[in-house]
Design an enzyme around this catalytic site. Structure first.
Site, PDB file in Angstrom:
ATOM      1  N   SER A   1     -20.388 137.578 117.668  1.00 24.81           N
ATOM      2  CA  SER A   1     -19.199 137.187 118.415  1.00 24.81           C
ATOM      3  C   SER A   1     -19.348 135.741 118.889  1.00 24.81           C
ATOM      4  O   SER A   1     -19.466 134.833 118.077  1.00 24.81           O
ATOM      5  CB  SER A   1     -18.960 138.163 119.567  1.00 24.81           C
TER       6      SER A   1
ATOM      7  N   ASP B   1     -12.087 144.381 112.622  1.00 27.12           N
ATOM      8  CA  ASP B   1     -12.341 143.535 113.792  1.00 27.12           C
ATOM      9  C   ASP B   1     -11.063 142.790 114.161  1.00 27.12           C
ATOM     10  O   ASP B   1     -10.586 141.947 113.403  1.00 27.12           O
ATOM     11  CB  ASP B   1     -13.464 142.539 113.474  1.00 27.12           C
TER      12      ASP B   1
ATOM     13  N   HIS C   1     -15.487 145.218 115.668  1.00 29.38           N
ATOM     14  CA  HIS C   1     -16.266 144.103 116.200  1.00 29.38           C
ATOM     15  C   HIS C   1     -17.745 144.470 116.354  1.00 29.38           C
ATOM     16  O   HIS C   1     -18.584 143.601 116.519  1.00 29.38           O
ATOM     17  CB  HIS C   1     -15.672 143.677 117.552  1.00 29.38           C
TER      18      HIS C   1
END
Length: 267
Positions: free
Chosen positions: A125, A204, A236
């Site tokens: 991320s 995601d 994610h």
């Protein structure tokens, strides 16, 4: 029955000489008289932190057990150190965090038990954003792993938190494109040359899969060694046990192509 590595807390001087916390997890068989590879595990958020946690995703003990000294820097922007520290990176993403990670590397190199030729970094991320950012700002790391990383803040408007960016980046991209570009890994592609494993999930919506695909294709177009691992059934996070096994296998195989894990020569 499973041996765990020692975990130590360090206080380092990061960006502008300010205090930054760093956790280090050592291999269970760590010998300070030998030289070891360093693996930065860079947290996401950016407004989160490395703390006293243990789960099967990004497990620092699992990473250390493969023969890496694992560094986890709670860089500027991390939570738990006051609101001023959290907001210190607003409208200027990348610069302070990068300085903090580099300070962690320098600090550990001075200890003598890190091999300067075996430096690695990985993150998911915002941590993935950071390794992409680092790829455009330094070449001293031998390989990166970018999981669900942000590559371009303009196309990130396809994600589910697009309304968050003006506060964090300082402007809508159409109002101040130069300001947004100054915080964008995409703007530093020309300098990128470090081998990177790119991992992404099709489901995601926080960091849309186009981010990972664009980063991977860009590296391939530039002739930079790259590998794409794409999970059509994950979001994610990698949540399914068998996918997690595959994830760790790909993670370690990629790093092992460029850096030999475990103890090296004596100091």
């Amino acid at each position: 029955g499973i041996p765990l590595g020692e975990v130590r807390e360090y206080e380092i001087r990061g960006w502008n000489g300010e205090k930054v916390q760093m956790w280090v997890t050592f291999p269970p068989d760590f010998d300070p008289k030998r030289r070891w590879p360093l693996l930065h595990n860079i947290h996401g958020g950016p407004h989160s932190m490395w703390g006293d946690n243990f789960h099967f995703r990004w497990n620092n003990q699992a990473l250390a057990a493969r023969g890496y000294v694992v560094a986890c820097v709670n860089y500027h922007g991390s939570s738990s150190f006051g609101q001023r520290f959290i907001e210190s990176i607003d409208c200027d993403w990348g610069r302070r965090e990068f300085a903090d990670v580099e300070a962690g590397t320098d600090f550990l190199l001075k200890k003598g038990w890190i091999d300067p030729k075996r430096l690695l970094a990985a993150g998911g991320s915002y941590g993935g954003y950071m390794v992409a950012w680092m790829n455009g700002h330094t070449d001293r790391y031998k390989a990166y792993v970018c999981h669900a990383g942000c590559f371009d803040w303009v196309s990130m408007f396809a994600g589910d938190v697009w309304y968050w960016f003006p506060k964090e980046l300082g402007a809508w991209y159409w109002d101040d494109p130069k300001r947004v570009a100054s915080q964008n890994p995409l703007a530093f592609v020309k300098r990128m040359k470090t081998p990177t494993l790119v991992i992404h999930g099709r489901e995601d919506f926080r960091v849309p899969d186009g981010q990972g695909l664009a980063y991977y294709n860009t590296l391939k177009a530039k002739g930079v060694p790259a590998r794409l691992v794409f999970f059509p059934d994950e979001n994610h996070w990698i949540l399914k046990p068998q996918n997690s096994r595959l994830w760790y296998g790909e993670f370690f195989a990629w790093l092992g192509r460029f850096v030999k894990p475990g103890a090296g020569k004596r100091r």
